[in-house]
Design a protein around this motif. Structure first.
Motif, PDB file in Angstrom:
ATOM      1  N   LEU A 196       2.394   7.055 -17.559  1.00 18.05           N
ATOM      2  CA  LEU A 196       1.089   6.672 -18.073  1.00 18.05           C
ATOM      3  C   LEU A 196      -0.069   7.264 -17.281  1.00 18.05           C
ATOM      4  O   LEU A 196      -1.200   7.283 -17.771  1.00 18.05           O
ATOM      5  N   ASP A 197       0.183   7.763 -16.083  1.00 21.09           N
ATOM      6  CA  ASP A 197      -0.924   8.147 -15.217  1.00 21.09           C
ATOM      7  C   ASP A 197      -1.678   9.367 -15.729  1.00 21.09           C
ATOM      8  O   ASP A 197      -2.758   9.664 -15.253  1.00 21.09           O
ATOM      9  N   ARG A 198      -1.134  10.089 -16.674  1.00 22.65           N
ATOM     10  CA  ARG A 198      -1.830  11.241 -17.250  1.00 22.65           C
ATOM     11  C   ARG A 198      -2.342  10.959 -18.663  1.00 22.65           C
ATOM     12  O   ARG A 198      -2.592  11.873 -19.443  1.00 22.65           O
ATOM     13  N   HIS A 199      -2.483   9.665 -18.975  1.00 22.82           N
ATOM     14  CA  HIS A 199      -2.890   9.274 -20.315  1.00 22.82           C
ATOM     15  C   HIS A 199      -4.035   8.273 -20.283  1.00 22.82           C
ATOM     16  O   HIS A 199      -4.187   7.509 -19.333  1.00 22.82           O
ATOM     17  N   THR A 200      -4.815   8.301 -21.356  1.00 19.69           N
ATOM     18  CA  THR A 200      -5.737   7.206 -21.631  1.00 19.69           C
ATOM     19  C   THR A 200      -4.943   6.140 -22.370  1.00 19.69           C
ATOM     20  O   THR A 200      -4.239   6.442 -23.345  1.00 19.69           O
ATOM     21  N   ILE A 201      -5.029   4.914 -21.893  1.00 17.86           N
ATOM     22  CA  ILE A 201      -4.297   3.801 -22.484  1.00 17.86           C
ATOM     23  C   ILE A 201      -5.296   2.838 -23.114  1.00 17.86           C
ATOM     24  O   ILE A 201      -6.332   2.538 -22.522  1.00 17.86           O
ATOM     25  N   GLY A 202      -4.954   2.369 -24.283  1.00 16.06           N
ATOM     26  CA  GLY A 202      -5.839   1.436 -24.962  1.00 16.06           C
ATOM     27  C   GLY A 202      -5.120   0.195 -25.445  1.00 16.06           C
ATOM     28  O   GLY A 202      -3.942   0.249 -25.804  1.00 16.06           O
ATOM     29  N   TRP A 203      -5.866  -0.899 -25.442  1.00 14.41           N
ATOM     30  CA  TRP A 203      -5.405  -2.151 -26.052  1.00 14.41           C
ATOM     31  C   TRP A 203      -6.187  -2.365 -27.340  1.00 14.41           C
ATOM     32  O   TRP A 203      -7.417  -2.215 -27.364  1.00 14.41           O
ATOM     33  N   PHE A 204      -5.464  -2.748 -28.358  1.00 15.90           N
ATOM     34  CA  PHE A 204      -6.040  -2.977 -29.673  1.00 15.90           C
ATOM     35  C   PHE A 204      -5.494  -4.284 -30.214  1.00 15.90           C
ATOM     36  O   PHE A 204      -4.450  -4.753 -29.762  1.00 15.90           O
ATOM     37  N   ARG A 205      -6.197  -4.857 -31.165  1.00 14.94           N
ATOM     38  CA  ARG A 205      -5.711  -6.101 -31.734  1.00 14.94           C
ATOM     39  C   ARG A 205      -5.951  -6.124 -33.241  1.00 14.94           C
ATOM     40  O   ARG A 205      -6.859  -5.467 -33.742  1.00 14.94           O
ATOM     41  N   GLN A 206      -5.109  -6.894 -33.891  1.00 14.56           N
ATOM     42  CA  GLN A 206      -5.233  -7.033 -35.334  1.00 14.56           C
ATOM     43  C   GLN A 206      -4.996  -8.487 -35.708  1.00 14.56           C
ATOM     44  O   GLN A 206      -3.907  -9.024 -35.487  1.00 14.56           O
ATOM     45  N   ALA A 207      -6.053  -9.092 -36.235  1.00 16.72           N
ATOM     46  CA  ALA A 207      -5.964 -10.471 -36.699  1.00 16.72           C
ATOM     47  C   ALA A 207      -5.525 -10.471 -38.161  1.00 16.72           C
ATOM     48  O   ALA A 207      -5.701  -9.469 -38.865  1.00 16.72           O
ATOM     49  N   PRO A 208      -4.962 -11.579 -38.623  1.00 13.27           N
ATOM     50  CA  PRO A 208      -4.517 -11.648 -40.027  1.00 13.27           C
ATOM     51  C   PRO A 208      -5.643 -11.317 -40.990  1.00 13.27           C
ATOM     52  O   PRO A 208      -6.742 -11.872 -40.896  1.00 13.27           O
ATOM     53  N   GLY A 209      -5.383 -10.392 -41.895  1.00 15.88           N
ATOM     54  CA  GLY A 209      -6.356 -10.020 -42.902  1.00 15.88           C
ATOM     55  C   GLY A 209      -7.482  -9.138 -42.415  1.00 15.88           C
ATOM     56  O   GLY A 209      -8.423  -8.853 -43.172  1.00 15.88           O
ATOM     57  N   LYS A 210      -7.402  -8.693 -41.172  1.00 17.80           N
ATOM     58  CA  LYS A 210      -8.470  -7.855 -40.615  1.00 17.80           C
ATOM     59  C   LYS A 210      -7.916  -6.505 -40.169  1.00 17.80           C
ATOM     60  O   LYS A 210      -6.717  -6.353 -39.945  1.00 17.80           O
ATOM     61  N   GLU A 211      -8.829  -5.550 -40.027  1.00 22.08           N
ATOM     62  CA  GLU A 211      -8.444  -4.231 -39.565  1.00 22.08           C
ATOM     63  C   GLU A 211      -8.181  -4.256 -38.057  1.00 22.08           C
ATOM     64  O   GLU A 211      -8.768  -5.053 -37.332  1.00 22.08           O
ATOM     65  N   ARG A 212      -7.314  -3.356 -37.630  1.00 18.09           N
ATOM     66  CA  ARG A 212      -7.082  -3.211 -36.194  1.00 18.09           C
ATOM     67  C   ARG A 212      -8.375  -2.756 -35.518  1.00 18.09           C
ATOM     68  O   ARG A 212      -9.117  -1.937 -36.073  1.00 18.09           O
ATOM     69  N   GLU A 213      -8.623  -3.278 -34.319  1.00 15.33           N
ATOM     70  CA  GLU A 213      -9.844  -2.926 -33.593  1.00 15.33           C
ATOM     71  C   GLU A 213      -9.541  -2.648 -32.133  1.00 15.33           C
ATOM     72  O   GLU A 213      -8.601  -3.206 -31.560  1.00 15.33           O
ATOM     73  N   GLY A 214     -10.363  -1.793 -31.547  1.00 21.80           N
ATOM     74  CA  GLY A 214     -10.211  -1.488 -30.142  1.00 21.80           C
ATOM     75  C   GLY A 214     -10.746  -2.605 -29.278  1.00 21.80           C
ATOM     76  O   GLY A 214     -11.820  -3.147 -29.543  1.00 21.80           O
ATOM     77  N   VAL A 215     -10.006  -2.955 -28.242  1.00 20.12           N
ATOM     78  CA  VAL A 215     -10.386  -4.017 -27.315  1.00 20.12           C
ATOM     79  C   VAL A 215     -10.845  -3.415 -25.988  1.00 20.12           C
ATOM     80  O   VAL A 215     -11.949  -3.700 -25.507  1.00 20.12           O
ATOM     81  N   SER A 216      -9.992  -2.590 -25.399  1.00 24.19           N
ATOM     82  CA  SER A 216     -10.314  -2.014 -24.104  1.00 24.19           C
ATOM     83  C   SER A 216      -9.456  -0.785 -23.873  1.00 24.19           C
ATOM     84  O   SER A 216      -8.304  -0.733 -24.315  1.00 24.19           O
ATOM     85  N   CYS A 217     -10.020   0.205 -23.181  1.00 27.87           N
ATOM     86  CA  CYS A 217      -9.303   1.426 -22.851  1.00 27.87           C
ATOM     87  C   CYS A 217      -9.566   1.814 -21.407  1.00 27.87           C
ATOM     88  O   CYS A 217     -10.636   1.511 -20.865  1.00 27.87           O
TER      89      CYS A 217
END
Length: 128
Positions: free
Chosen positions: A29-50
């Motif tokens: 992972l040390d050579r990558h940008t890592i992101g956390w995303f979330r998806q609530a029921p009935g909603k589009e996936r969204e970015g949380v933190s990178c």
């Protein structure tokens, strides 16, 4: 085989805390940008933190700024999402993804749509 595995989700009361983990296998992972995303029921996936693998810079969505913290442990090949002061609206399945050295804001806001390596997700439920 390239793989990402999320863990650490669960049921927590409003105001509580959880720590999610994203562990990679098959690549570092040390050579990558890592992101956390979330998806609530009935909603589009969204970015949380990178977090950048280059300079450690971070990005947070406005909805989690001041409450969530992203960090990485390269020795464990793991990225964490520390979530404090959780709210019911944080309830979602949380996913992580990785991309080689993308700018964190771009990764979190729109480039994630082109990612093809995702974990299975970890469910976070915030409820009393």
């Amino acid at each position: 085989q390239l793989q990402l595995v999320e863990s650490g989700g669960g049921l927590v009361q409003p105001g509580g805390s959880l720590r999610l983990s994203c562990t990679a296998s098959g690549f570092t992972l040390d050579r990558h940008t890592i992101g956390w995303f979330r998806q609530a029921p009935g909603k589009e996936r969204e970015g949380v933190s990178c977090i950048s693998g280059n300079d450690g810079s971070t990005y947070y969505a406005d909805s989690v700024k001041g409450r969530f913290t992203i960090s990485r442990d390269n020795a464990k090949n793991t990225v964490y999402l520390h979530m404090n002061s959780l709210k019911p609206e944080d309830t979602a399945v949380y996913y992580c993804t990785a991309a080689p050295m993308l700018p964190v804001q771009d990764m979190c806001t729109y480039l994630w749509r082109y990612a093809d390596l995702w974990g299975q997700g970890s469910l976070v439920t915030v409820s009393s």
